[in-house]
Design a protein around this motif. Structure first.
Motif, PDB file in Angstrom:
ATOM      1  N   LEU A   5       0.828  -1.196   0.000  1.00 27.98           N
ATOM      2  CA  LEU A   5       0.000   0.000   0.000  1.00 27.98           C
ATOM      3  C   LEU A   5       0.868   1.254   0.000  1.00 27.98           C
ATOM      4  CD1 LEU A   5      -2.927   1.146   0.320  1.00 27.98           C
ATOM      5  CD2 LEU A   5      -2.422   1.218   2.758  1.00 27.98           C
ATOM      6  N   ILE A   8       2.386   1.776  -3.436  1.00 26.51           N
ATOM      7  CA  ILE A   8       1.394   2.317  -4.371  1.00 26.51           C
ATOM      8  C   ILE A   8       1.161   3.796  -4.103  1.00 26.51           C
ATOM      9  CG2 ILE A   8      -1.059   2.251  -5.026  1.00 26.51           C
ATOM     10  CD1 ILE A   8      -0.889  -0.810  -4.537  1.00 26.51           C
ATOM     11  N   TYR A   9       1.007   4.132  -2.845  1.00 25.86           N
ATOM     12  CA  TYR A   9       0.716   5.517  -2.460  1.00 25.86           C
ATOM     13  C   TYR A   9       1.842   6.470  -2.844  1.00 25.86           C
ATOM     14  CZ  TYR A   9      -0.548   9.492   0.457  1.00 25.86           C
ATOM     15  OH  TYR A   9      -0.864  10.743   0.905  1.00 25.86           O
ATOM     16  N   TYR A  12       3.287   5.353  -7.481  1.00 30.00           N
ATOM     17  CA  TYR A  12       2.526   5.156  -8.706  1.00 30.00           C
ATOM     18  C   TYR A  12       1.488   6.246  -8.918  1.00 30.00           C
ATOM     19  CZ  TYR A  12       4.662   0.590  -8.623  1.00 30.00           C
ATOM     20  OH  TYR A  12       5.585  -0.415  -8.606  1.00 30.00           O
ATOM     21  N   TYR A  14      -1.925   6.645  -9.510  1.00 31.61           N
ATOM     22  CA  TYR A  14      -3.141   5.849  -9.391  1.00 31.61           C
ATOM     23  C   TYR A  14      -4.357   6.761  -9.424  1.00 31.61           C
ATOM     24  CZ  TYR A  14      -2.830   7.660  -4.684  1.00 31.61           C
ATOM     25  OH  TYR A  14      -2.733   8.510  -3.620  1.00 31.61           O
ATOM     26  N   ARG A  15      -5.458   6.193  -9.788  1.00 31.98           N
ATOM     27  CA  ARG A  15      -6.716   6.924  -9.669  1.00 31.98           C
ATOM     28  C   ARG A  15      -7.177   6.789  -8.238  1.00 31.98           C
ATOM     29  NH1 ARG A  15     -10.211   4.335 -13.979  1.00 31.98           N
ATOM     30  NH2 ARG A  15     -11.689   4.701 -12.314  1.00 31.98           N
ATOM     31  N   GLU A  16      -7.613   7.883  -7.663  1.00 34.99           N
ATOM     32  CA  GLU A  16      -7.950   7.900  -6.236  1.00 34.99           C
ATOM     33  C   GLU A  16      -8.937   6.815  -5.844  1.00 34.99           C
ATOM     34  OE1 GLU A  16      -9.249  11.845  -5.403  1.00 34.99           O
ATOM     35  OE2 GLU A  16      -7.347  12.676  -6.071  1.00 34.99           O
ATOM     36  N   GLU A  18      -9.529   3.929  -7.108  1.00 34.42           N
ATOM     37  CA  GLU A  18      -8.882   2.619  -7.093  1.00 34.42           C
ATOM     38  C   GLU A  18      -8.059   2.432  -5.825  1.00 34.42           C
ATOM     39  OE1 GLU A  18      -6.586   2.545 -10.663  1.00 34.42           O
ATOM     40  OE2 GLU A  18      -8.313   2.057 -11.913  1.00 34.42           O
ATOM     41  N   PHE A  19      -7.341   3.463  -5.437  1.00 35.53           N
ATOM     42  CA  PHE A  19      -6.531   3.379  -4.230  1.00 35.53           C
ATOM     43  C   PHE A  19      -7.394   3.119  -3.001  1.00 35.53           C
ATOM     44  CE2 PHE A  19      -4.706   5.354  -0.457  1.00 35.53           C
ATOM     45  CZ  PHE A  19      -3.524   4.642  -0.356  1.00 35.53           C
ATOM     46  N   TYR A  20      -8.495   3.852  -2.854  1.00 34.24           N
ATOM     47  CA  TYR A  20      -9.351   3.693  -1.682  1.00 34.24           C
ATOM     48  C   TYR A  20     -10.053   2.337  -1.669  1.00 34.24           C
ATOM     49  CZ  TYR A  20      -8.280   8.547  -0.874  1.00 34.24           C
ATOM     50  OH  TYR A  20      -7.605   9.726  -0.656  1.00 34.24           O
ATOM     51  N   PHE A  22      -8.729  -0.381  -2.925  1.00 34.41           N
ATOM     52  CA  PHE A  22      -7.650  -1.293  -2.539  1.00 34.41           C
ATOM     53  C   PHE A  22      -7.423  -1.232  -1.029  1.00 34.41           C
ATOM     54  CE2 PHE A  22      -2.942  -2.137  -2.298  1.00 34.41           C
ATOM     55  CZ  PHE A  22      -3.030  -3.499  -2.569  1.00 34.41           C
ATOM     56  N   LEU A  23      -7.394  -0.031  -0.477  1.00 35.31           N
ATOM     57  CA  LEU A  23      -7.216   0.134   0.971  1.00 35.31           C
ATOM     58  C   LEU A  23      -8.353  -0.521   1.742  1.00 35.31           C
ATOM     59  CD1 LEU A  23      -5.910   1.262   3.504  1.00 35.31           C
ATOM     60  CD2 LEU A  23      -6.964   3.482   2.976  1.00 35.31           C
TER      61      LEU A  23
END
Length: 131
Positions: A5, A8-9, A12, A14-16, A18-20, A22-23
């Motif tokens: 995580l 990635i944060y 990369y 990332y689209r926000e 997608e990140f949330y 994943f989290l």
């Protein structure tokens, strides 16, 4: 999963959303033992900042490009670092430092890899039904 995580944060584009997502998935799949181990490690690392009820005062530098607070994940216990972030890259009328109290339960991890004394917290949006 948390080191991934962090990678990635910090590394990369990332689209926000997608990140949330994943989290949220990481947190939902975290076992009780993993959660306790995470809290134990964070408590050890952050002990000088925690009060007796395991609350910590954290700061976040904000400017016109900042995410809304419900999405914010990156804080620091060092107010001068937060002030630096509020002033970088933006010629904006809106600049400032917010101060919040967080409980140890709300902390994902601490890193000083970039010399920012960064405390990553679990943002409010992760628990929203419609995320």
């Amino acid at each position: 999963a948390l080191p991934i995580l962090l990678e990635i944060y910090t590394s990369y584009n990332y689209r926000e959303q997608e990140f949330y997502h994943f989290l949220k998935r990481i947190l939902n799949e975290e076992t009780e033992k993993q959660r306790k181990d995470r809290m134990k490690e964070n408590k050890k690392i952050l002990k000088k900042y925690l009060d007796k009820e395991n609350f910590i005062t954290l700061y976040r530098g904000e400017n016109a490009n900042s995410l809304d607070e419900e999405y914010a994940i990156s804080y620091t216990p060092n107010k001068s670092i937060a002030e630096w972030f509020s002033n970088r890259r933006v010629a904006s009328e809106y600049k400032g430092v917010i101060e919040n109290e967080f409980h140890l339960n709300d902390i994902l991890l601490y890193t000083n890899d970039r010399e920012e004394k960064e405390v990553m917290i679990i943002p409010e949006c992760v628990w929203w039904e419609d995320l």
